[in-house]
Design an enzyme around this catalytic site. Sequence first.
Site, PDB file in Angstrom:
ATOM      1  N   LYS A 107      -1.990  -0.042   3.683  1.00  0.00           N
ATOM      2  CA  LYS A 107      -2.688   1.224   3.926  1.00  0.00           C
ATOM      3  C   LYS A 107      -1.858   2.440   3.490  1.00  0.00           C
ATOM      4  O   LYS A 107      -2.405   3.522   3.335  1.00  0.00           O
ATOM      5  CB  LYS A 107      -3.084   1.338   5.397  1.00  0.00           C
ATOM      6  CG  LYS A 107      -4.173   0.344   5.780  1.00  0.00           C
ATOM      7  CD  LYS A 107      -4.676   0.567   7.189  1.00  0.00           C
ATOM      8  CE  LYS A 107      -5.862  -0.324   7.512  1.00  0.00           C
ATOM      9  NZ  LYS A 107      -5.496  -1.747   7.699  1.00  0.00           N
TER      10      LYS A 107
HETATM   11  C1  LIG Z   1      -6.431  -2.849   7.527  1.00  0.00           C
HETATM   12  C2  LIG Z   1      -5.818  -4.200   7.380  1.00  0.00           C
HETATM   13  C3  LIG Z   1      -6.523  -5.309   6.830  1.00  0.00           C
HETATM   14  C4  LIG Z   1      -7.985  -5.224   6.458  1.00  0.00           C
HETATM   15  O1  LIG Z   1      -8.234  -4.451   5.316  1.00  0.00           O
HETATM   16  P1  LIG Z   1      -9.734  -3.978   4.996  1.00  0.00           P
HETATM   17  O2  LIG Z   1      -9.607  -3.063   3.837  1.00  0.00           O
HETATM   18  O3  LIG Z   1     -10.227  -3.283   6.239  1.00  0.00           O
HETATM   19  O4  LIG Z   1     -10.530  -5.198   4.694  1.00  0.00           O
HETATM   20  C5  LIG Z   1      -5.845  -6.499   6.632  1.00  0.00           C
HETATM   21  N1  LIG Z   1      -4.566  -6.634   7.004  1.00  0.00           N
HETATM   22  C6  LIG Z   1      -3.844  -5.612   7.537  1.00  0.00           C
HETATM   23  C7  LIG Z   1      -2.443  -5.847   7.922  1.00  0.00           C
HETATM   24  C8  LIG Z   1      -4.446  -4.368   7.746  1.00  0.00           C
HETATM   25  O5  LIG Z   1      -3.727  -3.372   8.307  1.00  0.00           O
END
Ligand SMILES: *Cc1c(COP(=O)(O)O)cnc(C)c1O
Length: 433
Positions: A107
């Site tokens: 993210k």
């Molecule tokens: C947010 C997140 C996901 C999921 O990603 P999406 O884009 O919502 O499908 C998977 N793994 C981790 C560690 C995350 O923080």
Amino acid sequence: MIYYSLNHNAPKVSFREAVVNGLAPDKGLYFPSEIKSLPDAFFEKIEEMDHAEIAFEAIKQFVGEDIPENDLKDIVREVLSFDFPVNEVEERVHVLELYHGPTLAFKDVGARFMARCLGYFNKNKDTREKVTVLVATSGDTGGAVASGFYEVEGVEVVILYPSGKVSDIQEKQLTTLGKNISAIEVEGTFDDCQAMVKKAFLDREFEGKRTLTSANSINVARWLPQMFYYFFAYKTLKSQGRDIVFSVPSGNFGNICAGMMAQKLGLPVHHFVTGTNANKIVPDYLKTGNYITQPSVATISNAMDVGAPSNFVRIQQIYDNDLETLRSHLSGYSYSDDETREAMQYLFKSHDYIADPHGAIGYLALKEFLQENDNSIGVFLETAHPVKFLDVIPENIASQIQLPEPIQALLHKEKKAEKISTYQQLKRWLILN
Ligand SMILES: *Cc1c(COP(=O)(O)O)cnc(C)c1O
């Protein structure tokens, strides 16, 4: 670039407005009106380009004239100041590690890009018009947003988190930065935090005092830059001359949907695989043709505990709202917590690799797909550093995980947070500060 709402009941907007609005006024997600493939020459010489050059070519049509090319190049270079290693874990199976950024999760890429775009748009505004990003977090999102927006001029960030319900590391990531980042510790649950944020967005009394905006994952500036690392992985694996399959552990399906946009730009991706935990709305849909959202179920891969994946409408749009077309591009599998723990143990014992619970699900889904597809090689996305999930990783593995340097430093810093329990307290704080 013009963006329209997937609910088709809102004005069309530019990139800038789509970023500032987040969601369209008809509550639809924004989607680009046109997607132009990159020229063949781009893929032919991709080995000669560095990450920032690749990313700039991928994103520029989506930004259009709202940010001049030289500024966009600077933004992309700043965002991508860390590594995206691809390593072979076993024959035909590679891992793309997306956790080398400041908060150790993928993210970071979207949060850093969105922060710099908003910062650019607010650069010359006087302080009264400053934008305040208000977010509720259950853990990972808040850290990435806090770090991404840290010291970005013209933007203040206020993060609400549920007291006692985020991990120590996550709390430190939110509460120790200072400067333009403020943390509000709410006596309540994540849902209480979320409800306060929603109420604030509708509250007319902030007019003229603060311009509130969200840094939600449906924002186009958080979604689209997630394309970048699919190109980077392709660059690394291209010389093998094999079909490439990406396996993405998914919750809201923003990450995998960005990979699909990369494919639309011409990236040679043979197939996508999604792995989910017990929240298996999409794998079930691929199997049965019935799309049924559900209340979310708690699992050890909690960043994917999503019962109504917000980005799925974008995936439907990419594949013409046609189930057979979707099935020809995407396979989906789901796994229990026990299967997830077994996969972590297997990777650790047989390959000396430590995966977090989300990455382990990506690995399982990839293996299941490759079993029936001998010609492909696969890449699973490791979406967070295992240190972020120590409490749910089997003890024999957890004890081998070393705290990365930036986290060690963080644990010594002093927490600063405003404790509240009602919306009135939040409102008072936002007006007085
Ligand atoms: C947010 C997140 C996901 C999921 O990603 P999406 O884009 O919502 O499908 C998977 N793994 C981790 C560690 C995350 O923080």
